[in-house]
Design a protein around this motif. Structure first.
Motif, PDB file in Angstrom:
ATOM      1  N   VAL A   3       3.685   7.410   2.792  1.00 37.97           N
ATOM      2  CA  VAL A   3       4.108   6.456   3.701  1.00 37.97           C
ATOM      3  C   VAL A   3       3.842   5.323   3.050  1.00 37.97           C
ATOM      4  N   PHE A  28       0.832  -1.134   0.299  1.00 34.44           N
ATOM      5  CA  PHE A  28      -0.199   0.103   0.073  1.00 34.44           C
ATOM      6  C   PHE A  28       0.911   1.367   0.137  1.00 34.44           C
ATOM      7  N   GLU A  35       3.688   1.143   2.745  1.00 36.77           N
ATOM      8  CA  GLU A  35       3.461   0.011   3.561  1.00 36.77           C
ATOM      9  C   GLU A  35       3.829  -1.391   3.140  1.00 36.77           C
ATOM     10  N   GLU A  71       0.227   5.257   0.543  1.00 38.27           N
ATOM     11  CA  GLU A  71      -0.566   6.309   1.047  1.00 38.27           C
ATOM     12  C   GLU A  71      -0.180   7.475  -0.071  1.00 38.27           C
TER      13      GLU A  71
END
Lengths: 367, 122
Positions: free
Chosen positions: B55, B37, B57, B39
């Protein structure tokens, strides 16, 4: 990324040669990933066989005429009623019925049991076992073993082809196939599999043979964590600890009903009180909406922003193909669909659903 | 091909007409592992060097990606919302993270070139 204060695994050289990246966990330098990476390692375990070096975990032999009685004091378990070869999940509870550790206990003989404890609690567990043992005729023997988990749908076939006799074991059974070996059909992935504790020299010979089978490959701690999380299994220190009791942790199933009522194990009175009072909060599965993972430590809130719980473990589920998490929510919200919940992550609110555990169905071999 | 600049935090950027394209290096994506992921960067946001812009992930953890210079975010890489693994497979290409209009091109002087970055990662 090596922590010099941490202990090395006896087979460190084999993991280095396999290309492992190491990181610290519970006082050990552990292989976190191998070159395939966490996603492929995870999926390989669910499809074929993963080999895990779990030598950080601690094995204790408890023997003597008082062995069953001592374990029944230390744990909420009817050790005397266990058939030989049976393995059980149990706990060390404190006087508040808080979970000091979760353990797998296997009956090896009339007066002989194996206790498998978590790495991070090994020192405290040994001290605890010694203290409880003082009142019983038992010998407590901490073992120095390499401990290898062989996990996945082809685990039994890979061991058979390697000439390893698994003794007709079914899920949650264990035995000593030869001197200084311990083998159980158990694991931490939700898949069929085995865990074998054995001397280092034997372990080297065994893994050398196993890795020549293309169905088997080394799997690091990162995938071990995503596998156990999808399987809904607790990590002590994250999902359960000395401040959580088996009622709130939804682990009461591991404590026989008669013992809940009449047991005299350490923490029995507090456990009875907790059962009578009912769960104040409950451990549940959590499915975040969308693709963004939520991690352990994230607060859970309701529609109005009121605190209703917390995430204790979270990440991405490679087999589930969506983010997966577990945590604690207020008891009245602990049913799928009971309420709209949100995890707070970096100032934004991610909708999460209470979800049934496990996220991926267990595929244990029950015979 | 314009020059590529690097930061100690393992970001790369290329500059075209006062707009920098920013991503993470091969080294960084290898360290992070499988990205699941990203962001998205907030278009229109003014950021200072060292602020968290994005960010990323991985299966295991969340990692901040910092702004290498001051400026305004002008574009986020929309392809990453459906295919975050582009950050792994094409870290220095289609896996770019955001574009930003530079506030001060003079800040580029403080960044590393490829040779210096290679020395930095050893």
């Amino acid at each position: 990324m090596t922590d010099i204060s941490a202990r090395d695994l006896p087979l460190k050289d084999i993991h280095l040669a396999a290309g492992a990246k190491f990181g610290p966990f519970a006082g050990w330098n552990m292989p976190l990933t191998y070159p395939a990476g966490v996603m492929k390692e995870h999926l390989h375990t669910r499809e074929h066989v993963g080999l895990f070096d779990i030598s950080h975990m601690k094995l204790f032999v408890v023997s003597g005429s008082g062995a069953a009685a001592m374990l029944a004091k230390a744990c909420p378990i009817d050790a005397a009623a266990m058939p030989i070869r049976q393995s059980k999940l149990s706990f060390f509870l404190n006087d508040n019925a808080g979970i000091m550790d979760d353990l797998i206990i296997t009956r090896l003989g009339d007066e002989r049991f194996m206790v498998v404890a978590n790495a991070g609690n090994a020192v405290a567990d040994e001290a605890h076992l010694r203290a409880v043992s003082a009142n019983f005729n038992v010998v407590l023997e901490p073992l120095d073993r390499v401990f290898i988990a062989i996990q996945g749908p082809e685990a039994a076939a890979v061991l058979a082809d390697a000439g390893i006799d698994t003794g007709g074991l079914v899920f949650m059974n264990g035995f000593e196939p030869r001197a200084n070996w311990f083998m159980s059909r158990s694991g931490y992935t939700g898949e069929d599999g085995f865990e074998i504790g054995l001397p280092e020299a034997d372990a080297r010979a065994l893994v050398e043979k196993l890795v020549t089978d293309e169905r088997a490959q080394w799997i690091g701690l990162a995938a071990r964590d995503s596998l156990r999380l999808e399987a809904g299994l607790c990590l002590h220190g994250n999902d359960i600890d000395a401040s959580t009791n088996p009622v709130n942790a939804a682990l009461l199933w591991a404590i026989p009903k008669e013992l809940r009522e009449t047991g005299t194990f350490i923490g029995a009175d507090a456990l009875r009180a907790a059962i009578a009072a009912g769960a104040t909060e409950k451990r549940v599965g959590l499915k975040p909406e969308g693709r963004q993972p939520v991690r352990g430590g994230a607060p859970l809130v309701d529609d109005d922003g009121n605190s209703v719980g917390r995430v204790t473990s979270g990440g991405f589920g490679p087999s589930a193909t969506h983010p997966v998490a577990m945590g604690y929510v207020r008891a009245d919200l602990a049913k799928p669909g009971a309420a709209k919940l949100f995890a707070e992550v970096r100032g934004s609110r991610i909708p999460v659903e209470v979800a049934p555990l496990p996220f991926t169905q267990h595929r244990y071999f029950k015979g | 091909m314009s020059k590529t600049y690097y930061t100690e935090d393992h970001e790369w950027l290329t500059v075209d007409g006062g707009v920098a394209t920013v991503g993470i290096t091969e080294y960084a994506q290898e360290q992070l592992g499988d990205i699941v992921f990203v962001e998205a960067a907030e278009v229109g946001k003014q950021i200072k060097k060292g602020d968290t812009a994005v960010v990323v992930e991985s299966v295991k953890a969340a990692s901040d990606v910092y702004a290498p210079v001051d400026g305004e975010i002008v574009e986020a890489n929309d392809a990453l919302s459906s295919d975050p693994a582009l950050v792994n497979s094409a870290a220095t290409g289609n896996g770019w993270l955001w574009k930003m209009k530079l506030a001060d091109e003079g800040q580029l002087i403080g960044l590393m070139d490829e040779a210096a970055y290679k020395t930095h990662i050893g």
